[in-house]
Design an enzyme around this catalytic site. Structure first.
Site, PDB file in Angstrom:
ATOM      1  N   SER A  66      -9.973   1.694   3.850  1.00 29.68           N
ATOM      2  CA  SER A  66      -9.176   2.268   2.240  1.00 29.68           C
ATOM      3  C   SER A  66      -7.678   1.452   1.501  1.00 29.68           C
ATOM      4  CB  SER A  66      -8.115   3.573   2.867  1.00 29.68           C
ATOM      5  OG  SER A  66      -7.526   2.250   3.976  1.00 29.68           O
TER       6      SER A  66
ATOM      7  N   LYS B  22       1.095  -1.480  -0.211  1.00 22.30           N
ATOM      8  CA  LYS B  22      -0.174   0.551   0.112  1.00 22.30           C
ATOM      9  C   LYS B  22       0.575   1.265   0.532  1.00 22.30           C
ATOM     10  CE  LYS B  22      -4.199   2.096   2.427  1.00 22.30           C
ATOM     11  NZ  LYS B  22      -4.357   1.723   3.600  1.00 22.30           N
TER      12      LYS B  22
ATOM     13  N   SER C 172      -9.829  -1.253   7.273  1.00 25.39           N
ATOM     14  CA  SER C 172      -9.449  -1.219   5.334  1.00 25.39           C
ATOM     15  C   SER C 172      -8.053  -1.861   5.481  1.00 25.39           C
ATOM     16  CB  SER C 172      -8.083   0.217   6.049  1.00 25.39           C
ATOM     17  OG  SER C 172      -8.685   0.848   5.794  1.00 25.39           O
TER      18      SER C 172
HETATM   19  N1  GLN Z   1     -13.178   3.857   7.178  1.00 24.49           N
HETATM   20  C1  GLN Z   1     -12.231   3.579   8.487  1.00 24.49           C
HETATM   21  C2  GLN Z   1     -12.260   5.618   8.222  1.00 24.49           C
HETATM   22  O1  GLN Z   1     -11.995   6.039   7.298  1.00 24.49           O
HETATM   23  C3  GLN Z   1     -11.552   3.401   8.407  1.00 24.49           C
HETATM   24  C4  GLN Z   1     -10.283   3.138   6.889  1.00 24.49           C
HETATM   25  C5  GLN Z   1      -8.444   2.537   8.124  1.00 24.49           C
HETATM   26  O2  GLN Z   1      -8.821   1.427   8.259  1.00 24.49           O
HETATM   27  N2  GLN Z   1      -7.685   3.455   7.387  1.00 24.49           N
HETATM   28  O3  GLN Z   1     -11.203   5.765   9.886  1.00 24.49           O
END
Ligand code: GLN
Length: 472
Positions: A149, A74, A173
């Site tokens: 994400s 990532k 994410s």
């Molecule tokens: N959807 C969650 C957020 O936007 C988790 C994102 C993540 O795990 N990086 O904070």
């Protein structure tokens, strides 16, 4: 792409070389370009590393199960000498001066990094649409998001460009995109994997973990990347075990906790039926289902979004247009330089989070929001501890329904925040979780999330492997 295990067998028998695997991976990235899963493709670097792997093998000095295997990382993890953007305009020109520990360990195990994957900007989101480089496409249904994400890493595995990939999980994410694309995604216990070199979103919640086509592959990657790191004081001193050691153990004799709050209102009927169908099969295999309760879980999303945005507002203050990254050309004075660089460099969702976080930390609201959220965090952790007194592992949906339709982040951001309902509580309490495909609805995969006791990833993966077997 095939599993790590089967690629490894080819490398060992000599029917494929690491260079050939890297070439195949790079070709697949090219032919699936429209999915937008990658921000950078590291053609030359990957072929060089693959050649080094082949040389090691010829000399009988292979480094283990990942040697010569193509992987993706990532783009919020540093890799020295390469661009690391976190999918943000503010870091569009940033070249990492060092390598993240987890990435370094992956390379030390011989893995060949073929590219850096697309994601929601600064890992904020559940849809992989907020990237400065455009949205990631779900290969299974282009009208739906691939989850986020870490959507790029999930799609990189689902579309067969790599055998496995690293993601980061602050509130779901890794697990959510795994569920949306039909692969396996593991968030280890907080402290299991070093966060050094991961561009911080919310430091008390962030954790790096693997995506793989199989549970065994996730175990192999976790074996390589975990462990204590002098650069990250939150890494655990606990001894590291072989996380794949129990994969053939089966489910017999295990007590599965089923939280009543997780299977009621808000869960899509088809998802519910699919997950319950899998739990029934496990019962038939000799597992016991036990109803448990997580009474404070209804406060998880709101407390998560207070804590995560508070930490984000602090972590993202370093992007000031001075030290590195994007600098506005319009600014005449110092304050202007900060304000313009940040307003032009950060996208809309990131700005929304910084404002929310600054608000909940401001003098007048700190006690009402931030302190309350921290108290709720403790209550949720206590709920899990109590539930684990009567079960070995907890079953949960990964998502409340099928992958979200594209564009919802724009039209209804609250609905997107609420889709994190099943995943954020594990980050609040530091617990490990894994999403495994457990069936399909309307041609789309459904993820079953297993929640484990702290640092019991080997047991957690054993249950996940049993799920995989029963889903065949
Ligand atoms: N959807 C969650 C957020 O936007 C988790 C994102 C993540 O795990 N990086 O904070």
């Amino acid at each position: 792409m095939e599993s790590i295990q089967s690629l490894q067998a080819k490398l060992e028998s000599g029917s494929a070389s690491a260079v050939a695997l890297a070439q195949a991976s790079l070709e697949k990235i090219e032919s699936t370009k429209k999915l937008n899963a990658y921000i950078s493709v590291l053609n030359e670097r990957a072929l060089e590393k693959a050649a080094e792997s082949d040389k090691r093998r010829a000399e009988g000095k292979t480094l283990g199960a990942l040697d010569g295997i193509p992987v993706a990382v990532k783009d919020n993890m540093c890799l020295v000498g390469t661009r690391t953007t976190a999918a943000s305009k503010i870091l569009d020109n940033f070249v990492a001066p060092y390598t993240a520990t987890a990435v370094e360990k992956l390379e030390a195990a011989g893995a060949v990094i073929v590219g850096k994957t697309n994601m929601d900007e600064f890992a904020m989101g559940s849809s992989s649409e907020s990237s400065f480089y455009g949205p990631v496409i779900n290969p299974l249904d282009e009208t739906r998001v691939p989850g986020g994400s870490s959507g790029g890493s999930a799609v990189a595995v689902a579309s067969g460009t790599v055998a496995c990939a690293l993601g980061s999980d602050t509130g779901g994410s890794i697990r959510q995109p795994a569920a949306c694309t039909g692969v396996v995604g593991l968030k280890p216990t907080y402290g299991r994997v070093s966060r050094y070199g991961l561009l911080a979103y919310a430091s008390s919640l962030d954790q790096i973990g693997p995506f793989g086509a199989t549970v065994a592959d996730c175990a192999t990657v976790l074996n390589a990347i975990c462990g204590i790191d002098p650069h990250d004081n939150t890494t655990s001193t606990r001894p590291v075990e072989d996380f794949g050691a129990k994969l053939n153990q089966g489910i017999k004799g295990k007590v599965i906790g089923v939280p009543k709050e997780y299977f009621g209102e808000g869960l899509d009927a088809e998802c519910k039926a699919t997950i319950e169908g899998m739990l029934k099969k496990m019962e038939a295999e000799g597992a016991t289902l036990k109803e448990v309760s997580l009474p404070n879980i209804g406060f998880a999303v709101s407390s998560y979004y207070i804590i995560a945005t508070a930490e984000a507002s602090s972590n993202l203050s370093r992007y000031d247009g001075v030290r590195y990254g994007y600098r506005s050309k319009e600014a005449k004075k110092l304050f202007d330089l900060y304000a313009k660089s940040r307003s032009e460099g950060f996208g809309k969702e990131v700005q929304r989070r910084i404002m929310l976080g600054s608000y909940v930390l401001s003098a007048g609201f700190y006690d009402a929001y931030y302190v309350q959220a921290q108290k709720v965090r403790r209550l949720i952790t206590d709920d899990f501890n109590k539930a684990f007194e009567s079960c070995d592992v907890i079953a949960s949906p990964t998502m409340p329904g099928l992958p979200l339709k594209c564009g919802m982040n724009e039209s209804d951001p609250m609905a997107v925040y609420l889709s994190d309902i099943y995943t954020v509580s594990l980050n609040l309490s530091g617990l490990p979780g894994v999403s495994v495909p457990c069936g399909m609805a309307g041609g789309l995969p459904i993820g079953l999330q297993w929640i484990g006791k702290p640092f019991q990833e080997a047991d957690l993966l054993a249950v996940a492997a049993a799920t995989e077997q029963l889903n065949k």
